[in-house]
Design an enzyme around this catalytic site. Structure first.
Site: not given
Length: 344
Positions: A61, A112-113, A138, A171, A174, A176, A216, A246, A317
């Protein structure tokens, strides 16, 4: 034109612009029926979460957030494609610039957010596409939604994507979106999974078919957090785990240009730690939850390391940015050789 020749030009551009241009060129090649002449699907069937995959190498994703390029990306030989992260309402994401290449380390930092055009736009694209392979969707929460109301956003997306997804990824990892990673811990995770699983069960009954649920997680977990998350995956009968997203760590890039930018670090520097987290989950989950390995795969050997750590499927990715689409075929060939060696 091969990616090797195109890459120096792309690397002169802002990373986000280069990303958009690459997808546009792929789409043009797909529409002109030339993409399939360069890349081909390599069959290496594998079963995971009750689904049949044409090969175990998928797209992670984040690369196609809105599902705008599914058919073009499918021609690169992926065994499955995951789109998103998508949120209930469209949102612009964080201010630009928000993506940075760290070329010396074959790494990327992004903040990115969850920029995307909203869940309805993505669902329309999934319905429109011709790809017959497995599509993971996702889902996340809007930035303006308070973290204590996050479950509402996940349920909203779950309801809208259920009929169109091969599997659905939650998800919560993240770095972000403010406070999103708080959902990986304690009562917040229990409450979230309880709400999502209840709605998921209702949808399975309503539609008459079961769509696997996947979580995730981040690589920035302590062992007690791994213990806790693993137990919740079992308790709530979650079908799969993607390890990992990440990292907030800057080990390996701290002294390099852009190495101190805020956001999530992906690519080669996260490879080892991501694989270790994957292994820790495998040790706790055995074969009770399917594992999908992602993070720092930029050659066939690293793809095999994910399998050795317990993964059934892998995702690419950042490695694609540095290696290009030939990485897909290399990983499938390496995994095929690994399978053959295991049977000897």
């Amino acid at each position: 034109m091969s990616y090797t020749l195109l890459r120096p030009f792309l690397f002169q551009l802002d990373p986000e612009h280069a990303h958009e241009l690459t997808l546009s060129l792929l789409d043009k090649a797909h529409r002109s029926h030339t993409l399939g002449l360069v890349y081909e699907q390599q069959p290496l069937p594998v079963e995971c979460m009750g689904l049949q995959f044409s090969n175990p190498v998928g797209l992670a994703a984040g690369l196609d957030k809105n599902g705008d390029y599914i058919d073009a990306l499918a021609e690169l030989g992926f065994g499955f494609i995951e789109v998103g992260t998508v949120t209930p309402k469209p949102q612009e994401g964080n201010p630009k610039p928000r993506m940075f290449r760290i070329k010396e380390a074959h790494a990327i930092i992004n903040r990115m957010g969850f920029n995307n055009l909203g869940v309805d736009h993505l669902v329309a694209n999934v319905q429109r596409c011709q790809y017959k392979g497995n599509i993971g969707i996702n889902i996340g929460k809007n930035a303006v939604t308070p973290v204590e109301k996050a479950a509402d956003d996940y349920v909203y997306c779950l309801e809208r994507v259920y009929a169109h997804a091969s599997y659905i990824t939650i998800n919560i990892s993240s770095p972000n979106t403010k406070n999103l990673r708080d959902l990986q811990s304690g009562t917040a995770l229990v409450a979230l999974l309880d709400t999502i699983k209840n709605k998921h069960s209702q949808l399975a009954t309503e539609y008459g078919f079961y769509v696997p649920l996947v979580l995730k997680v981040a690589p920035d977990l302590e062992e007690d957090q791994v213990d806790f998350i693993a137990q919740q995956l079992i308790d709530f009968e979650i079908d799969g785990l993607i390890a990992t997203n990440t990292t907030l760590s800057r080990i390996g890039v701290e002294d390099l240009p852009f190495g101190k930018e805020t956001g999530g670090l992906s690519g080669r520097p996260v490879s080892h730690h991501s694989t270790q987290i994957l292994l820790q989950f495998h040790e706790r989950l055995a074969d009770q939850v399917a594992l999908i390995g992602v993070g720092g795969i930029d050659n066939g050997d690293k793809a095999i390391k994910k399998l050795q750590a317990g993964a059934t499927l892998i995702q690419l990715y950042s490695g694609l940015v540095y290696r290009g689409p030939s990485l897909v075929q290399e990983c499938v060939e390496s995994i095929n050789s690994y399978y053959d060696a295991q049977q000897l």
